[in-house]
Design a protein around this motif. Sequence first.
Motif, PDB file in Angstrom:
ATOM      1  N   ALA A   1      18.250  19.390  -3.138  1.00 38.76           N
ATOM      2  CA  ALA A   1      18.164  20.104  -1.867  1.00 38.76           C
ATOM      3  C   ALA A   1      19.131  19.547  -0.824  1.00 38.76           C
ATOM      4  CB  ALA A   1      16.731  20.043  -1.321  1.00 38.76           C
ATOM      5  N   GLY A   2      19.944  18.570  -1.239  1.00 30.82           N
ATOM      6  CA  GLY A   2      20.914  18.011  -0.306  1.00 30.82           C
ATOM      7  C   GLY A   2      20.346  16.931   0.572  1.00 30.82           C
ATOM      8  N   ARG A   3      19.123  16.487   0.283  1.00 32.12           N
ATOM      9  CA  ARG A   3      18.513  15.443   1.097  1.00 32.12           C
ATOM     10  C   ARG A   3      18.910  14.075   0.567  1.00 32.12           C
ATOM     11  NH1 ARG A   3      12.512  17.666   0.456  1.00 32.12           N
ATOM     12  NH2 ARG A   3      13.300  17.511  -1.675  1.00 32.12           N
ATOM     13  N   GLY A   4      18.680  13.071   1.378  1.00 31.58           N
ATOM     14  CA  GLY A   4      19.047  11.717   0.995  1.00 31.58           C
ATOM     15  C   GLY A   4      18.079  11.125   0.002  1.00 31.58           C
ATOM     16  N   VAL A   5      18.242   9.829  -0.231  1.00 33.20           N
ATOM     17  CA  VAL A   5      17.503   9.159  -1.287  1.00 33.20           C
ATOM     18  C   VAL A   5      16.165   8.625  -0.812  1.00 33.20           C
ATOM     19  CG1 VAL A   5      19.609   8.508  -2.463  1.00 33.20           C
ATOM     20  CG2 VAL A   5      18.670   6.976  -0.751  1.00 33.20           C
ATOM     21  N   ALA A   6      15.805   8.803   0.429  1.00 34.85           N
ATOM     22  CA  ALA A   6      14.532   8.300   0.917  1.00 34.85           C
ATOM     23  C   ALA A   6      13.379   9.050   0.276  1.00 34.85           C
ATOM     24  CB  ALA A   6      14.457   8.445   2.434  1.00 34.85           C
ATOM     25  N   SER A   7      12.307   8.321   0.026  1.00 39.89           N
ATOM     26  CA  SER A   7      11.131   8.924  -0.581  1.00 39.89           C
ATOM     27  C   SER A   7      10.415   9.810   0.428  1.00 39.89           C
ATOM     28  CB  SER A   7      10.189   7.821  -1.063  1.00 39.89           C
ATOM     29  OG  SER A   7       9.803   7.012   0.029  1.00 39.89           O
ATOM     30  N   PRO A   8       9.551  10.721  -0.026  1.00 46.55           N
ATOM     31  CA  PRO A   8       8.841  11.608   0.899  1.00 46.55           C
ATOM     32  C   PRO A   8       8.030  10.859   1.941  1.00 46.55           C
ATOM     33  CG  PRO A   8       8.661  12.415  -1.348  1.00 46.55           C
ATOM     34  CD  PRO A   8       9.322  11.082  -1.425  1.00 46.55           C
ATOM     35  N   GLU A   9       7.391   9.725   1.525  1.00 50.46           N
ATOM     36  CA  GLU A   9       6.582   9.015   2.517  1.00 50.46           C
ATOM     37  C   GLU A   9       7.440   8.394   3.601  1.00 50.46           C
ATOM     38  OE1 GLU A   9       6.977   6.179  -1.076  1.00 50.46           O
ATOM     39  OE2 GLU A   9       6.708   8.315  -0.698  1.00 50.46           O
ATOM     40  N   LEU A  10       8.699   8.037   3.253  1.00 48.70           N
ATOM     41  CA  LEU A  10       9.578   7.483   4.279  1.00 48.70           C
ATOM     42  C   LEU A  10      10.025   8.562   5.252  1.00 48.70           C
ATOM     43  CD1 LEU A  10      10.994   5.072   5.392  1.00 48.70           C
ATOM     44  CD2 LEU A  10      12.809   5.357   3.703  1.00 48.70           C
ATOM     45  N   ARG A  11      10.234   9.774   4.773  1.00 51.86           N
ATOM     46  CA  ARG A  11      10.651  10.858   5.662  1.00 51.86           C
ATOM     47  C   ARG A  11       9.546  11.201   6.671  1.00 51.86           C
ATOM     48  NH1 ARG A  11      12.447  13.351   0.485  1.00 51.86           N
ATOM     49  NH2 ARG A  11      14.630  12.781   0.227  1.00 51.86           N
ATOM     50  N   LYS A  12       8.294  10.971   6.288  1.00 54.65           N
ATOM     51  CA  LYS A  12       7.187  11.277   7.194  1.00 54.65           C
ATOM     52  C   LYS A  12       7.159  10.360   8.405  1.00 54.65           C
ATOM     53  CE  LYS A  12       4.200  13.095   3.514  1.00 54.65           C
ATOM     54  NZ  LYS A  12       2.934  12.898   2.758  1.00 54.65           N
ATOM     55  N   LYS A  13       7.852   9.239   8.311  1.00 58.97           N
ATOM     56  CA  LYS A  13       7.853   8.311   9.429  1.00 58.97           C
ATOM     57  C   LYS A  13       8.753   8.762  10.570  1.00 58.97           C
ATOM     58  CE  LYS A  13       7.089   4.375   6.380  1.00 58.97           C
ATOM     59  NZ  LYS A  13       5.711   4.126   6.790  1.00 58.97           N
ATOM     60  N   MET A  14       9.572   9.771  10.323  1.00 59.94           N
ATOM     61  CA  MET A  14      10.549  10.174  11.324  1.00 59.94           C
ATOM     62  C   MET A  14       9.901  10.576  12.644  1.00 59.94           C
ATOM     63  SD  MET A  14      13.188   9.542   9.711  1.00 59.94           S
ATOM     64  CE  MET A  14      12.185   8.386   8.787  1.00 59.94           C
ATOM     65  N   ALA A  15       8.759  11.231  12.554  1.00 58.27           N
ATOM     66  CA  ALA A  15       8.112  11.718  13.772  1.00 58.27           C
ATOM     67  C   ALA A  15       7.497  10.582  14.573  1.00 58.27           C
ATOM     68  CB  ALA A  15       7.040  12.753  13.427  1.00 58.27           C
ATOM     69  N   ALA A  16       7.243   9.429  13.903  1.00 57.25           N
ATOM     70  CA  ALA A  16       6.522   8.368  14.589  1.00 57.25           C
ATOM     71  C   ALA A  16       7.398   7.187  14.981  1.00 57.25           C
ATOM     72  CB  ALA A  16       5.368   7.877  13.710  1.00 57.25           C
ATOM     73  N   VAL A  17       8.600   7.076  14.399  1.00 57.05           N
ATOM     74  CA  VAL A  17       9.406   5.898  14.652  1.00 57.05           C
ATOM     75  C   VAL A  17       9.944   5.895  16.086  1.00 57.05           C
ATOM     76  CG1 VAL A  17      11.587   6.925  13.882  1.00 57.05           C
ATOM     77  CG2 VAL A  17      11.247   4.463  13.695  1.00 57.05           C
TER      78      VAL A  17
ATOM     79  N   PRO B   1       0.814  -1.223   0.000  1.00 56.64           N
ATOM     80  CA  PRO B   1       0.000   0.000   0.000  1.00 56.64           C
ATOM     81  C   PRO B   1       0.841   1.264   0.000  1.00 56.64           C
ATOM     82  CG  PRO B   1       0.027  -0.984   2.184  1.00 56.64           C
ATOM     83  CD  PRO B   1       0.749  -1.944   1.283  1.00 56.64           C
ATOM     84  N   ALA B   2       0.220   2.369  -0.316  1.00 54.01           N
ATOM     85  CA  ALA B   2       0.919   3.649  -0.368  1.00 54.01           C
ATOM     86  C   ALA B   2       1.472   4.050   0.996  1.00 54.01           C
ATOM     87  CB  ALA B   2      -0.012   4.734  -0.896  1.00 54.01           C
ATOM     88  N   ALA B   3       0.832   3.549   2.064  1.00 55.14           N
ATOM     89  CA  ALA B   3       1.302   3.896   3.406  1.00 55.14           C
ATOM     90  C   ALA B   3       2.657   3.281   3.716  1.00 55.14           C
ATOM     91  CB  ALA B   3       0.274   3.445   4.445  1.00 55.14           C
ATOM     92  N   ALA B   4       3.004   2.195   3.046  1.00 54.05           N
ATOM     93  CA  ALA B   4       4.296   1.548   3.259  1.00 54.05           C
ATOM     94  C   ALA B   4       5.333   2.180   2.340  1.00 54.05           C
ATOM     95  CB  ALA B   4       4.194   0.045   2.988  1.00 54.05           C
ATOM     96  N   ALA B   5       6.484   2.528   2.897  1.00 52.12           N
ATOM     97  CA  ALA B   5       7.510   3.226   2.124  1.00 52.12           C
ATOM     98  C   ALA B   5       8.407   2.242   1.392  1.00 52.12           C
ATOM     99  CB  ALA B   5       8.359   4.088   3.055  1.00 52.12           C
ATOM    100  N   VAL B   6       8.918   2.677   0.242  1.00 52.09           N
ATOM    101  CA  VAL B   6       9.898   1.919  -0.529  1.00 52.09           C
ATOM    102  C   VAL B   6      11.194   2.723  -0.529  1.00 52.09           C
ATOM    103  CG1 VAL B   6      10.513   0.989  -2.786  1.00 52.09           C
ATOM    104  CG2 VAL B   6       8.140   0.827  -1.966  1.00 52.09           C
ATOM    105  N   ALA B   7      12.241   2.168   0.072  1.00 50.24           N
ATOM    106  CA  ALA B   7      13.544   2.839   0.148  1.00 50.24           C
ATOM    107  C   ALA B   7      14.429   2.310  -0.975  1.00 50.24           C
ATOM    108  CB  ALA B   7      14.192   2.596   1.506  1.00 50.24           C
ATOM    109  N   ALA B   8      14.511   3.074  -2.053  1.00 52.38           N
ATOM    110  CA  ALA B   8      15.335   2.702  -3.201  1.00 52.38           C
ATOM    111  C   ALA B   8      15.810   3.979  -3.878  1.00 52.38           C
ATOM    112  CB  ALA B   8      14.551   1.828  -4.174  1.00 52.38           C
ATOM    113  N   ARG B   9      16.950   3.918  -4.515  1.00 49.67           N
ATOM    114  CA  ARG B   9      17.528   5.111  -5.137  1.00 49.67           C
ATOM    115  C   ARG B   9      16.896   5.395  -6.497  1.00 49.67           C
ATOM    116  NH1 ARG B   9      21.918   3.342  -1.996  1.00 49.67           N
ATOM    117  NH2 ARG B   9      22.972   5.054  -0.931  1.00 49.67           N
ATOM    118  N   GLU B  10      16.885   6.661  -6.840  1.00 48.08           N
ATOM    119  CA  GLU B  10      16.424   7.094  -8.149  1.00 48.08           C
ATOM    120  C   GLU B  10      17.589   7.075  -9.134  1.00 48.08           C
ATOM    121  OE1 GLU B  10      13.354   7.681  -8.717  1.00 48.08           O
ATOM    122  OE2 GLU B  10      12.443   8.196  -6.787  1.00 48.08           O
TER     123      GLU B  10
END
Length: 543
Positions: free
Chosen positions: A213-229, A186-195
């Motif tokens: 912008a100098g950010r890493g390769v994580a997708s936007p949905e994966l970055r949203k997990k930071m507040a909850a992990v 599902p869209a809620a699950a993040a996929v960590a892979a490089r572009e």
Amino acid sequence: MARTKTASSSSPAAQNQKRLFTLLHGEVDDAARSKPAVVVHRRAPPASRLAGASLVVVDVDGALLMSRSLFPYFMLVALEAGGFLRGLVLLLLHPAISCLAAVAGRGLAVRTMAAVAFCGLRESGFRAGRAVLPRWLLEDVAAEALEAARRAGGGGGGGDPARVVWASAMPRVMVEPFLREYLQVPAAAAVAAREMKTVWGFYTGLMEEKDDAGRGVASPELRKKMAAVGDDVVGFSGGSMEFLRNPLASVCKEVYVVSPEEKSKWRRLPRRDYPKPLVFHDGRLAFRPTPLAAVAMFTWLPFGAALAVARLAAALALPYRYATVLHAATGQSWRLRGAPPPPPPPRGGGGELYACNHRTLIDPVYVSIALDRPVRAVSYSLSRVSDLISPIGPSVHLARDRARDGAAMARLLGGGASVVVCPEGTTCREPYLLRFSPLFAELGGDGGVVPVALAAETAMFYGTTAGGWKGVDPFYYLSNPRMCYTVEFLERVDTAPVKEGKAASTDVANKVQRLLAAALGYECTMLTRRDKYRMLAGNDGAK
């Protein structure tokens, strides 16, 4: 003294959260440089442990896939999207790539394979990730690993899919369509892979490390997990310890790495258990291009090209009874099941209508061989090359206009011809039947229609394509070292009720579809040609 879990910056949860944030956003601090101790277990993770973790990182390459090498998937991209020359370059570099993997780890080897496979490809025209790779990735999925990952994400109910991160060393464009569409991630699950980097709409062959912008390769949905992990992150890998090199592994509290011995006992996911049925796929290769298999293919290619010409010449110059013997001697065989119907009575009785499932454009040729008499084939789209080299003569091209197409077929039948029609309107490689167009059921008249079940087996190349040039389809089929067609004539289906208005043509068409599916062991679907081409080629397949 018991450890107190607080929100302070010194708590393990806060430290782990900060470390994960920095790893995924491209920032580096002392904690990221010096990896914390990670507890590694050489076994499969217990279901209770995955269910209780705050975040589960699934190593797609190591845990989910059975094979240890990613080379076949990059070879598929190189061959199907780039051509034989690109594939040959990748094959010649394989020894060096293997040395890189042994010395510097899988990451550098993957970057090298990506550079060869992607460099110069047009981004907008790249469809191998959605049309070609899913078939081979699905066949490589371990049933036990998928079940464990789905339990962690609440596949059986009660869980949160957002707790699962699917990590892969392959480029995102190769792995994400497979995960999202066929494993139903599902869209809620993040996929960590490089572009893959692009310039002016073309892939450069380089994989992204950071964005503009100098950010890493994580997708936007994966970055949203930071507040909850939280601090209880569990990793799941298998085979080797390669996953421990992944930055995501350093934020895991525990990593479960299934031993090679235990993984060798796992079973591949059966087709019946696919989260989504694989009905359509594209590409020319009918085998997994491992290094040895790729060497065999490139060795065979010049012989296969010469053999295709010889087989075609025999089919055009000799009667069926002699040509088929020569073909069988070169590996091109066919089988007949069921007795063919007798020829139609001369004049006055009209022609014979045969409705068959569509496997390749050579279907009508084998129906003609089985009947041992000429047939006329009707087709929606066939290249001029295929028409020119057809042993049964040019096909009758339909215009996708119901009235005009019906009149054209009626003229053929009225003239006493044996007419072969494929109501699916396009080929399907897998054991499924697409929706049957009911037009043929309206033309059977008093003589009815004879269903013909066809099955085609090839060893090296598919003789069909959705996104490629159809003019070379017959040459790909004829260049196979081995192939076999199976032809089975079923009992005649009465179509007189349709002519009399007592039955709907769609009912008769559906009945023929069911009879063919039962004879072949296939499944009926309501999918159409338009569904196939929209998925595989990005168009309606009207041409």
